[in-house]
Each structure stands twice: as structure tokens, then as C-alpha cells.
Design an enzyme around this catalytic site. Structure first.
Site, PDB file in Angstrom:
ATOM      1  N   CYS A  39       0.698  -1.132   0.009  1.00 42.00           N
ATOM      2  CA  CYS A  39      -0.027  -0.118  -0.137  1.00 42.00           C
ATOM      3  C   CYS A  39       0.851   1.375   0.102  1.00 42.00           C
ATOM      4  O   CYS A  39       0.255   2.176  -0.382  1.00 42.00           O
ATOM      5  CB  CYS A  39      -0.865  -0.042   1.107  1.00 42.00           C
ATOM      6  SG  CYS A  39      -0.025  -0.022   2.942  1.00 42.00           S
ATOM      7  N   HIS A  79      -1.531   1.286   7.675  1.00 45.41           N
ATOM      8  CA  HIS A  79      -2.298   1.234   6.264  1.00 45.41           C
ATOM      9  C   HIS A  79      -2.127   2.710   5.671  1.00 45.41           C
ATOM     10  O   HIS A  79      -2.331   3.694   6.382  1.00 45.41           O
ATOM     11  CB  HIS A  79      -3.601   0.884   6.280  1.00 45.41           C
ATOM     12  CG  HIS A  79      -4.353   0.547   4.793  1.00 45.41           C
ATOM     13  ND1 HIS A  79      -3.792  -0.285   4.022  1.00 45.41           N
ATOM     14  CD2 HIS A  79      -5.306   1.313   4.451  1.00 45.41           C
ATOM     15  CE1 HIS A  79      -4.479   0.069   2.861  1.00 45.41           C
ATOM     16  NE2 HIS A  79      -5.412   0.768   3.122  1.00 45.41           N
TER      17      HIS A  79
END
Length: 484
Positions: A81, A433
């Protein structure tokens, strides 16, 4: 925070399933999911129904609605990510896409000589193709090409997004530099790729021609230059001037004393002032001020006129031996002779400005902690307030341009930027994240001759429309600005 809509719940389950499958239930993936759940709990996804369900409607009535247009998402191939948000950010940077295309068009070599440049250009072009149905692109080809240059940087493990950007830029430079060499052997490569430069002398005409060629072919849109000036406030003299290339500006937010919390109301302008502010340099003296003091001391001690004249006429350079004079050996040492300041200034503005809000710090026990809190940032940033002319440094207007930018210096003084991308991180340092807000320029519905920005919130493969207020409320880690 429990989702209030069934569609939201399904979307969350879908993302968690994708993450587990991609990473085979690794510890890193669990940390990534923890960061995503933290984002939900903290209410960072305010438009959750738009992000996951509202923009995925299959109703035919929406086919004619421009608001239903979506940019592609990116597959998560295993905790990447951090790279996905960088690729989405670069897709919103028109100057960067144009730069890659220019390199490919200008190069005489075959495509095999530019695997990373070609793969990156193709992917960014794909990410700029909006459609009424959500699509997902793959970063696999870019990752394979990038691995050739950064073998020690694992692209399938949790990494820092800012570090990934720097690796990507340096890898592109390494790939492109092979095709553009100076026509004759010189120290030009040292000029272009050294991190620190000291102004010593203007290059020759032949060197300028080579410099223009390198400047044209190898100066990327993220390349900016910081000027570091050492000056004496007592005699108003400039002691030294050094230049340093930069691709990102690392800015530290204002913190409460003894805390890891960012001061309420902290702005990007505050961080810039802190980064570029003048600071006093201890244990350093100005040669000019020392010689003035030495003349006064010699006169008071009734030294010979020849000795006094020697001190007066001394240039104070590295060959100065005035301190060795017999009558000055008893001269008391004192920093009060001068007041030395060191200050950074933006000597050359890049076309694309990446600001890194440094959110990692060490607490009193030496443990890595994340700095939490909001740093307010504008949609339009004026950096002309932080140029050498506005700060008042004694840097000649064409001193930088002649040595580092022989084409022109007028462009150096335009510092207006428009926000194009915001990267946000959820979780702790070293895990969590990354998500990204990116803008797309479209024709205005009110005036076809004008453009307006439409913002999207992207979490890997999931894409949704958001408002400017959602973007401005993000706890940004990276900010990408495009020069106007």
C-alpha cells in the site's frame, strides 16, 4: 466504529479478505489491517458509504452523471500500500507524466533500455483513465522493474511511503543517466549528483554548454535546490553559501512540550518557518570581525604600524596567519566578536513539491512513536514568502542560475503551488495502512474553458468520490503540490 450500513460492512469484509489473501496471513498484513481498523474507529473515513458503496452503484440512471466517474484503483500484491499511494500521487502530477513521456520520446535507445520509465509511464497513463465503473490496475510491472534498482528494499513488506518515493526517483535517474553523458570528461557529474555544493567559481563556457545539456535531460520535476547561508549579523558579511539538492521537504510539526501530540492549530506555514528559520551558530567566529577586533587590540597594545597594516589588509582567507603574530598570542578569545546565523532558503523551486510531514519521533525512552494531530494545509501554497529575496539573504539573483540553471532565473521566483495529492497513514510507526486522496482536473460544468479539481479517496483497489473538506481534514503524511 461499527458501520451503519450493510453495504459498508460488505466492503470492509471485502478489503480484509483481499489483504489476507495477498499477504498469506503474514504478521505485517495483520498490522496493516489493524491500521485500517484504526482509521475506521477514529472516524477518518467520514464518507464511508461513498468510498465503498455509493460510487459502485450499477443503476443505469447514473450512467449519464459525470459525478459517477472513477479513477482506477491498484491491486495490493502483498503489503505494498505504501507504493500504491505513491503511484496514485504521481498519476495526479501532470508534469511528472509529461517528463516520463518526454524521456521516452527523446531517447534513441530501445524500450528495453528504459524498463522502469516505460512501465511507470504506462501505468500512470492507465490510472488517469476514468470510467463509470470501478476498475483495478496492477503495479506488478513497475514493481518488477523497480526491484532491479532497489534490491535491498523489499516491495512486499511494510515500508515508508516517502522512502519509496525517493527510491523511485533515484532509480529513474540511474536508468536515464546512462543515455546522457557529458561530451567531455569533466566534474559535471559531481555537480549534478553531489548532495552538497559550495559556490567557488563560475564554470567555463564549455562547461556551461554541458551543464545546459544535463540540465535539460536529467533535471526531474521534483528536483529543487536549498541554499544554506552562513552569515554574520555583526558586520553583515556572508561567510559561505552552499547548495543542496532536494526531492522532498522534510518538515517537523510543532509539538506540545514533552509530548508526541501536535500543537492544536499547527499549519504548514508554521512548519516551513521552523524549517527555514535562522538559527545561531555557536563556537564559530567571523574572520572579518576577528580582524577588526585584532586591529583594535594591536592599537591598544601599541604594536608596530607594519603589523597593524598587515592585519587591516589581510583578506581573512585560509592562508591567513595573523593569529600567529607574537603580539596577538595573548589576545583573549571570545565569541562576542561576531553573531553568526545559519539559514536555509529555497534557491530553486521544483515543478512538483513533495512535503513530508515527519510523524515519526523518539520518546524519552528511545522508543519510536507516531506524532498524532492535524497539520492544516492549503489548497494553494505560496512559497515565494520563503525565497531568498523575501527572507533578505545576500544571494545574487543570477548566482544560482548561472551555476545550476544556465537557461533562466526568472522562473526561480514563482512559488505558487496547487495541491494535487494527500497521503495519509493509519496505525503506528513501522506498521499500519496508507491511503491517498488524489485530484483529477476536469472541465468545469459552469465554464467549459475552465478546469476544476475532483477528489477521490483511494485505499488500494477501493475508490470513492470525496469533497475538498474531507481532503483538508486529513492527517497528512505526504503532500504533493504542482507549480502553477
Amino acid at each position: 466504529m461499527v458501520p451503519r450500513r450493510v453495504s459498508d460492512t460488505k466492503a470492509i469484509v471485502r478489503i480484509l479478505t483481499q489483504t489476507f489473501r495477498a499477504s498469506q496471513l503474514s504478521v505485517a498484513s495483520l498490522l496493516g489491517v489493524a491500521g485500517f481498523l484504526y482509521a475506521l474507529k477514529s472516524g477518518r473515513f467520514r464518507n464511508l458509504n461513498l468510498l465503498f458503496s455509493g460510487t459502485r452503484q450499477d443503476d443505469e440512471d447514473d450512467d449519464d452523471d459525470d459525478d459517477a466517474m472513477l479513477v482506477p484503483g491498484l491491486q495490493n500484491l502483498g503489503n505494498n500500500c505504501f507504493l500504491n499511494v505513491i503511484l496514485q500521487a504521481l498519476a495526479s502530477c501532470k508534469d511528472f507524466r509529461s517528463y516520463l513521456q518526454w524521456v521516452l520520446d527523446d531517447a534513441s535507445e530501445t524500450d528495453e533500455q528504459f524498463p522502469l520509465t516505460l512501465a511507470l509511464s504506462d501505468l500512470l497513463q492507465e490510472l488517469c483513465t476514468a470510467g463509470r465503473r470501478q476498475s483495478v490496475s496492477s503495479p506488478r510491472q513497475v514493481m518488477l522493474a523497480l526491484t532491479h534498482y532497489v534490491r535491498n528494499f523489499n516491495l512486499t513488506c511494510q515500508q515508508d511511503a516517502a522512502e519509496a518515493l525517493l527510491h523511485l526517483i533515484s532509480s529513474l535517474q540511474e536508468e536515464i543517466v546512462v543515455c546522457y553523458r557529458p561530451t567531455k570528461t569533466s566534474n559535471l557529474s559531481d555537480i549534478m549528483f553531489s548532495r552538497n555544493l559550495r559556490m567557488v567559481a563560475a564554470p567555463s563556457e564549455e562547461g556551461l554548454n554541458d551543464l545546459k545539456r544535463w540540465h535539460k535531460h536529467l533535471r526531474g520535476p521534483f528536483d529543487g535546490i536549498l541554499g544554506s547561508t552562513l552569515m554574520c549579523r555583526t558586520c553583515s558579511s556572508q561567510i559561505s553559501l552552499e547548495f543542496q539538492f532536494f526531492h522532498t521537504l522534510p518538515l517537523s510539526p510543532l509539538l506540545y512540550s514533552g509530548s508526541s501530540n501536535i500543537v492544536l492549530g499547527c499549519t504548514l506555514e508554521n512548519c516551513l518557518k521552523k524549517f527555514l528559520g535562522a538559527e545561531k551558530v555557536e563556537n564559530y567566529f567571523c574572520h572579518r570581525c576577528w580582524h577588526v577586533a585584532a586591529v583594535k587590540y594591536s592599537s591598544a597594545m601599541r604594536a608596530a604600524e607594519t603589523d597593524i597594516e598587515k592585519i587591516k589588509n589581510c583578506g581573512g582567507d585560509d592562508k591567513c596567519d595573523c593569529k600567529a603574530s607574537h603580539h596577538l598570542q595573548r589576545m583573549p578569545w571570545s565569541n562576542s566578536y561576531s553573531f553568526i546565523l545559519k539559514q536555509l532558503t529555497i534557491a530553486r523551486f521544483p515543478k512538483l513539491l513533495c512535503v513530508q510531514v515527519q510523524r515519526a519521533s523518539l520518546n524519552m525512552f528511545g522508543e519510536s512513536v507516531k506524532l498524532s494531530g492535524h497539520v492544516a494545509f492549503p489548497l494553494v501554497l505560496d512559497l515565494s514568502l520563503f525565497s531568498q529575496s523575501s527572507i533578505g539573504l545576500n544571494i545574487e539573483k543570477n548566482e544560482v542560475s548561472q551555476y545550476l540553471n544556465p537557461e533562466a532565473s526568472s522562473r526561480n521566483h514563482g512559488g505558487m503551488y496547487r495541491l494535487v495529492t494527500v497521503v495519509e497513514h493509519f496505525g503506528m510507526t513501522g506498521s499500519g495502512h496508507y491511503t491517498v486522496y488524489r485530484s483529477v482536473r476536469v472541465a468545469s460544468q459552469e465554464d467549459a474553458d475552465c478546469e476544476e479539481s475532483r477528489w477521490f479517496s483511494i485505499s488500494d483497489s477501493e475508490v470513492g468520490r470525496v469533497s475538498e473538506s474531507d481532503v483538508l481534514g486529513a492527517e497528512a503524511s505526504l503532500l504533493f503540490y504542482e507549480k502553477l
